[in-house]
Each structure stands twice: as C-alpha cells, then as structure tokens.
Design a protein around this motif. Sequence first.
Motif, PDB file in Angstrom:
ATOM      1  N   ASP A 282      22.393 -35.892   4.770  1.00  0.00           N
ATOM      2  CA  ASP A 282      22.782 -34.490   4.930  1.00  0.00           C
ATOM      3  C   ASP A 282      23.698 -34.258   6.130  1.00  0.00           C
ATOM      4  OD1 ASP A 282      21.219 -33.821   2.743  1.00  0.00           O
ATOM      5  OD2 ASP A 282      19.436 -33.449   3.967  1.00  0.00           O
ATOM      6  N   VAL A 283      23.924 -35.299   6.930  1.00  0.00           N
ATOM      7  CA  VAL A 283      24.692 -35.151   8.166  1.00  0.00           C
ATOM      8  C   VAL A 283      26.129 -35.614   7.959  1.00  0.00           C
ATOM      9  CG1 VAL A 283      24.756 -35.646  10.638  1.00  0.00           C
ATOM     10  CG2 VAL A 283      22.559 -35.696   9.417  1.00  0.00           C
ATOM     11  N   GLU A 284      27.070 -34.771   8.313  1.00  0.00           N
ATOM     12  CA  GLU A 284      28.478 -35.159   8.322  1.00  0.00           C
ATOM     13  C   GLU A 284      29.021 -34.920   9.727  1.00  0.00           C
ATOM     14  OE1 GLU A 284      31.368 -32.865   6.172  1.00  0.00           O
ATOM     15  OE2 GLU A 284      30.166 -31.044   6.234  1.00  0.00           O
ATOM     16  N   PRO A 285      30.250 -35.321  10.032  1.00  0.00           N
ATOM     17  CA  PRO A 285      30.798 -35.009  11.345  1.00  0.00           C
ATOM     18  C   PRO A 285      30.646 -33.505  11.629  1.00  0.00           C
ATOM     19  CG  PRO A 285      32.244 -36.535  10.228  1.00  0.00           C
ATOM     20  CD  PRO A 285      31.189 -36.127   9.226  1.00  0.00           C
ATOM     21  N   MET A 286      30.171 -33.181  12.825  1.00  0.00           N
ATOM     22  CA  MET A 286      29.850 -31.803  13.179  1.00  0.00           C
ATOM     23  C   MET A 286      30.854 -31.249  14.186  1.00  0.00           C
ATOM     24  SD  MET A 286      26.910 -30.962  11.607  1.00  0.00           S
ATOM     25  CE  MET A 286      26.255 -29.614  12.610  1.00  0.00           C
ATOM     26  N   ILE A 287      30.945 -29.918  14.219  1.00  0.00           N
ATOM     27  CA  ILE A 287      31.728 -29.239  15.257  1.00  0.00           C
ATOM     28  C   ILE A 287      31.110 -27.862  15.468  1.00  0.00           C
ATOM     29  CG2 ILE A 287      33.441 -28.200  13.689  1.00  0.00           C
ATOM     30  CD1 ILE A 287      35.523 -28.996  15.971  1.00  0.00           C
ATOM     31  N   LYS A 301      32.700 -27.525   6.370  1.00  0.00           N
ATOM     32  CA  LYS A 301      32.071 -26.259   6.002  1.00  0.00           C
ATOM     33  C   LYS A 301      32.805 -25.064   6.608  1.00  0.00           C
ATOM     34  CE  LYS A 301      28.548 -28.329   3.929  1.00  0.00           C
ATOM     35  NZ  LYS A 301      28.830 -29.750   4.192  1.00  0.00           N
ATOM     36  N   THR A 302      32.345 -23.863   6.244  1.00  0.00           N
ATOM     37  CA  THR A 302      32.920 -22.635   6.789  1.00  0.00           C
ATOM     38  C   THR A 302      31.946 -21.981   7.758  1.00  0.00           C
ATOM     39  OG1 THR A 302      32.063 -21.345   4.934  1.00  0.00           O
ATOM     40  CG2 THR A 302      34.315 -22.200   4.741  1.00  0.00           C
ATOM     41  N   MET A 315      35.062 -16.564  20.820  1.00  0.00           N
ATOM     42  CA  MET A 315      35.810 -17.732  20.359  1.00  0.00           C
ATOM     43  C   MET A 315      37.089 -17.357  19.609  1.00  0.00           C
ATOM     44  SD  MET A 315      34.263 -20.435  21.433  1.00  0.00           S
ATOM     45  CE  MET A 315      35.034 -21.713  20.440  1.00  0.00           C
ATOM     46  N   GLY A 316      37.194 -16.111  19.180  1.00  0.00           N
ATOM     47  CA  GLY A 316      38.372 -15.706  18.419  1.00  0.00           C
ATOM     48  C   GLY A 316      38.329 -16.191  16.984  1.00  0.00           C
ATOM     49  N   PHE A 317      37.124 -16.388  16.464  1.00  0.00           N
ATOM     50  CA  PHE A 317      36.933 -16.856  15.092  1.00  0.00           C
ATOM     51  C   PHE A 317      36.315 -15.748  14.236  1.00  0.00           C
ATOM     52  CE2 PHE A 317      36.154 -21.403  16.883  1.00  0.00           C
ATOM     53  CZ  PHE A 317      37.526 -21.586  17.041  1.00  0.00           C
ATOM     54  N   HIS A 318      36.283 -15.980  12.907  1.00  0.00           N
ATOM     55  CA  HIS A 318      35.699 -15.015  11.983  1.00  0.00           C
ATOM     56  C   HIS A 318      34.800 -15.734  10.971  1.00  0.00           C
ATOM     57  CE1 HIS A 318      39.394 -13.036  13.457  1.00  0.00           C
ATOM     58  NE2 HIS A 318      38.648 -11.937  13.417  1.00  0.00           N
ATOM     59  N   ALA A 319      33.742 -15.063  10.587  1.00  0.00           N
ATOM     60  CA  ALA A 319      32.836 -15.612   9.585  1.00  0.00           C
ATOM     61  C   ALA A 319      33.607 -15.936   8.306  1.00  0.00           C
ATOM     62  CB  ALA A 319      31.716 -14.621   9.294  1.00  0.00           C
ATOM     63  N   GLY A 320      33.241 -17.049   7.677  1.00  0.00           N
ATOM     64  CA  GLY A 320      33.889 -17.445   6.431  1.00  0.00           C
ATOM     65  C   GLY A 320      35.104 -18.323   6.607  1.00  0.00           C
ATOM     66  N   GLU A 321      35.588 -18.454   7.836  1.00  0.00           N
ATOM     67  CA  GLU A 321      36.758 -19.310   8.083  1.00  0.00           C
ATOM     68  C   GLU A 321      36.366 -20.781   8.130  1.00  0.00           C
ATOM     69  OE1 GLU A 321      39.570 -16.428  10.888  1.00  0.00           O
ATOM     70  OE2 GLU A 321      38.283 -17.924  11.830  1.00  0.00           O
ATOM     71  N   LYS A 322      37.308 -21.631   7.763  1.00  0.00           N
ATOM     72  CA  LYS A 322      37.121 -23.066   7.935  1.00  0.00           C
ATOM     73  C   LYS A 322      37.465 -23.454   9.372  1.00  0.00           C
ATOM     74  CE  LYS A 322      37.680 -25.230   3.408  1.00  0.00           C
ATOM     75  NZ  LYS A 322      36.457 -26.045   3.569  1.00  0.00           N
ATOM     76  N   SER A 449      40.272 -31.608  12.987  1.00  0.00           N
ATOM     77  CA  SER A 449      40.509 -32.477  11.825  1.00  0.00           C
ATOM     78  C   SER A 449      39.264 -33.288  11.519  1.00  0.00           C
ATOM     79  CB  SER A 449      41.679 -33.425  12.088  1.00  0.00           C
ATOM     80  OG  SER A 449      42.866 -32.705  12.374  1.00  0.00           O
ATOM     81  N   ASP A 450      39.101 -33.632  10.259  1.00  0.00           N
ATOM     82  CA  ASP A 450      38.005 -34.492   9.837  1.00  0.00           C
ATOM     83  C   ASP A 450      38.374 -35.928  10.178  1.00  0.00           C
ATOM     84  OD1 ASP A 450      36.126 -36.036   8.486  1.00  0.00           O
ATOM     85  OD2 ASP A 450      36.078 -34.730   6.716  1.00  0.00           O
ATOM     86  N   PRO A 451      37.627 -36.567  11.089  1.00  0.00           N
ATOM     87  CA  PRO A 451      38.010 -37.934  11.500  1.00  0.00           C
ATOM     88  C   PRO A 451      37.987 -38.928  10.362  1.00  0.00           C
ATOM     89  CG  PRO A 451      35.771 -37.410  12.234  1.00  0.00           C
ATOM     90  CD  PRO A 451      36.367 -36.136  11.720  1.00  0.00           C
ATOM     91  N   ARG A 452      37.234 -38.656   9.308  1.00  0.00           N
ATOM     92  CA  ARG A 452      37.132 -39.598   8.194  1.00  0.00           C
ATOM     93  C   ARG A 452      38.462 -39.768   7.480  1.00  0.00           C
ATOM     94  NH1 ARG A 452      31.857 -36.727   5.713  1.00  0.00           N
ATOM     95  NH2 ARG A 452      33.275 -34.973   6.121  1.00  0.00           N
TER      96      ARG A 452
END
Length: 455
Positions: A282-287, A301-302, A315-322, A449-452
Amino acid sequence: MNTLFDKIWDSHAVTKQSDGPTQLYIDRLYCHEVTTPQAFEGLKERGIRCFRPEKIFCIPDHNTPTHDQDKQIADPVGREQVETLEKNAKEFGLTYFGMMNPRNGIIHVVGPERGLSLPGMTIVCGDSHTSTHGAVGAVAFGIGTSEVEMVMSSQCILQQKPKSMRINVEGTLGKGVTPKDVALYIMQQITTSGATGYFVEYAGSVVRNMSMEGRLTLCNLSIEMGARGGFVAPDETTFEYLKGREYAPKGAEWDKAVSYWRTLKSGDDAVFDREITFDAADVEPMITYGTNPGMGIGITKTIPTDATPKALEYMGFHAGEKMIGKKVDYVFLGACTNGRIEDFRAFASIAAGRHKADSITAWLVPGSWEVLKQIKAEGLDKILSEAGFEIRQPGCSACLAMNDDKILAGKYSVSTSNRNFEGRQGPGARTMLASPLTAAAAAVTGVVSDPRTLM
C-alpha cells in the motif's frame, strides 16, 4: 508485558513509585549547543559536577554553518552558543567533538556511526529526534533542559513509563519506496498524534529487511507521530553495522556484548497496549502537501478534499490538486533523517547522467564528516558535481532556520528533513517532505516528480 521496551526500561529502573515516575538510569547523554547552556549554569549555581562525565558527549550541530567552518561563525547568537558549549565541555571534563573535528556532525548521525549508541542502552538528549538512536535497539528519547541538568548531576531522570505499541510492516517494498516513505505513510494513516503516550517497536518483514540506515530514518520520525520514541530489536544487521566502530566493544568484550544483545527481543507472549499492521504493497513514494508530517499522500494521488484549509492556504495549494508537477525552488538533502551515505547514494542514482534544473537551489549536506569522507571515497562527489550539485559541510542545515541555510519566504522546498511546520525552514518557507529519491527527482526536473519514472 514481556516486550523489549519493558526489558530495557525495567532493567534501568533505580526506583519506582506505584503511582508516580520511575527513576531511570541513563547510559548516554548527548549535548548540543542549543539546549545545554541553562543546564550547565544550573550545575554551576549549585556548585556540583557531572556525576559520570564519561557518559556525556558534546557536539555542536544546530548552528553549525555548512560552509567555511574553519572561520568564525558569522551569526553572533549561534557563535555564542557553540563557543559556550565548547567552554562548558572543557570546564566539566566532557568529550567534545567541535567543528572541523573528523568526529563532528549531527549528533543523531554521529552517535550510531561512532558506536556510542548501542543495543540495550537508555539514551537521552535535549532534542526531540533522539528517537533516532532506537534503531540500534536502544530506548532513546528527547528531554528538556531541566532534565538535561538532572542527568548531568545524577545520571538518572524521573520519567513516567510510556505505554507500548508495536507497528508491523509486512511484505516487500515496491520500486522507489524507501524507509522515509514508510514513515510518512504510517503518519498519514495514524496522524501525528496517533502514537502519543507510547513507545513504539517497529517490526515485520519490511523492518527486518531494512538496512541500519533505513532503520535510523524510520526511528528518527517516531516523534512526528506523537510517540515518546521508537526502536527496532537488534539483530544481525545491527551487529554487522556496529562491529569495529570506534566506541563499540572490542575482542572478548564484543562477544560478551553480542551474546547479551541477542536476548533483547520481545517475547512470543509479549502483550502490547496497541498493535497495528500495515501492508508494504500500500506504500508508494510519499510527499507532504500541508504543514505537519502527517499531511502526506502517495505521489500519484491528489490532495484530499478534507485537507485543513489553513494548511493549504499557507502552502498555496488546493484540495483535489495533484502534487506531481508542482513548482519547486529548493531541494534539501540531509538532516538527521536522511543525511547518511545511503541517502547520498540514492540521490546520486537519480542525478547520475542528468543535470540539476536551472531553477533549483540545491543544498546537499552530509550528516557528518565521516559521511562526507564516504561520499568522496565512493566517488559520489564527482557524480553529483558533474550533475551540477555542490556538497556542503556537515550540520543540521536547512532542517531548521537556525543557521545560514534558510528557504526564502513563499518559496517551495522538497526536503528530506523531518518537519514541515510553518516557518520551519525559514519565515514563510513552504516545505514538502520526501525521500532522497523524490528530492533528487525534483532537483533534476524542477517540479515534484515521481522518482520511479527516472529509475
């Protein structure tokens, strides 16, 4: 009962109050420059010495600049704190690893790498990330300045015994998933208060298969989920890591120590106050997207729709954003969380054959002079230099805004450190916590970015 935590705690209990604290004997006290001045002053005012000075090691790290350490520290406050620690260590006859000393670095990196932190020990320091040392199979936790003075004067501390928790992580970690991601995932699941009042034992196949350095990262973040501390039972990985280190036992004493250390494990009949199991699949790279370490998501995820509005506003972010594609201004590799040789190897594995994005300011800060020595011995410095990165001198650096390495207001940082609170990396700084692989991916692309995709 019959947990490893019980065994270590109870074996160090000098006296116990039925409805009160335990007088706990302490094997090792680490001192840095920020939380010790008042403790030393208290001893001077009372006219007493350190009870067991050979158990105490002093290392400046918080205010240490990561450049020109052979010169005087420019900041007068930081300079005074570092000079005061050196003066007090000399006056009280304590071991001191000062700037430019090959044994210097971040306390929570130096302790294990020098063999000062050993299985079965009780370890304290006036710093919340003392839980890092639990990776060797020790009961290690942060304390306050008045408690530092208590340990200096008596080699004991009064503490209420925490409850016990076991967190199992079973399975196999996927591509690009690191111990840092495991820790951030656990915090996302149980929140930053989910382990409050507990001492955590990390177990399961994932933890058993972690390197020593991975375990150090995992235990480092215990405090961020509210735990008093966290540890991993010592095993062959632990013994292999410690053997031959400067302060580790030698010869017959080593054999005797390992024989004892092998007994340090929870019994098959151990009962924990709480036990949780997670699946590595269930674990992927996290941020992180918010302003505490529990506000994290898998990198694909979003941002959750129920995210805290105040945190998103900061943070200057919004719900639902990637999170993928978000602009990044700074990248920080280092801290007591991810400033070890394996972290630099991971970062270099992404950077090799690529180049730092022009828009990125990157600070790559080893956790100790020993780590810097290893970086050069393995040629990682050349790989990173060819990719446009500069390796700085050891210190806490941009983990916290107590030295020259500060993130500018409003700018975004992908950081391998442990806290993303408002202003943690500088007034108005916006911090996204991640692993060395994810930090490297941001450094070469200029965005989250996704390191994978780069492996």
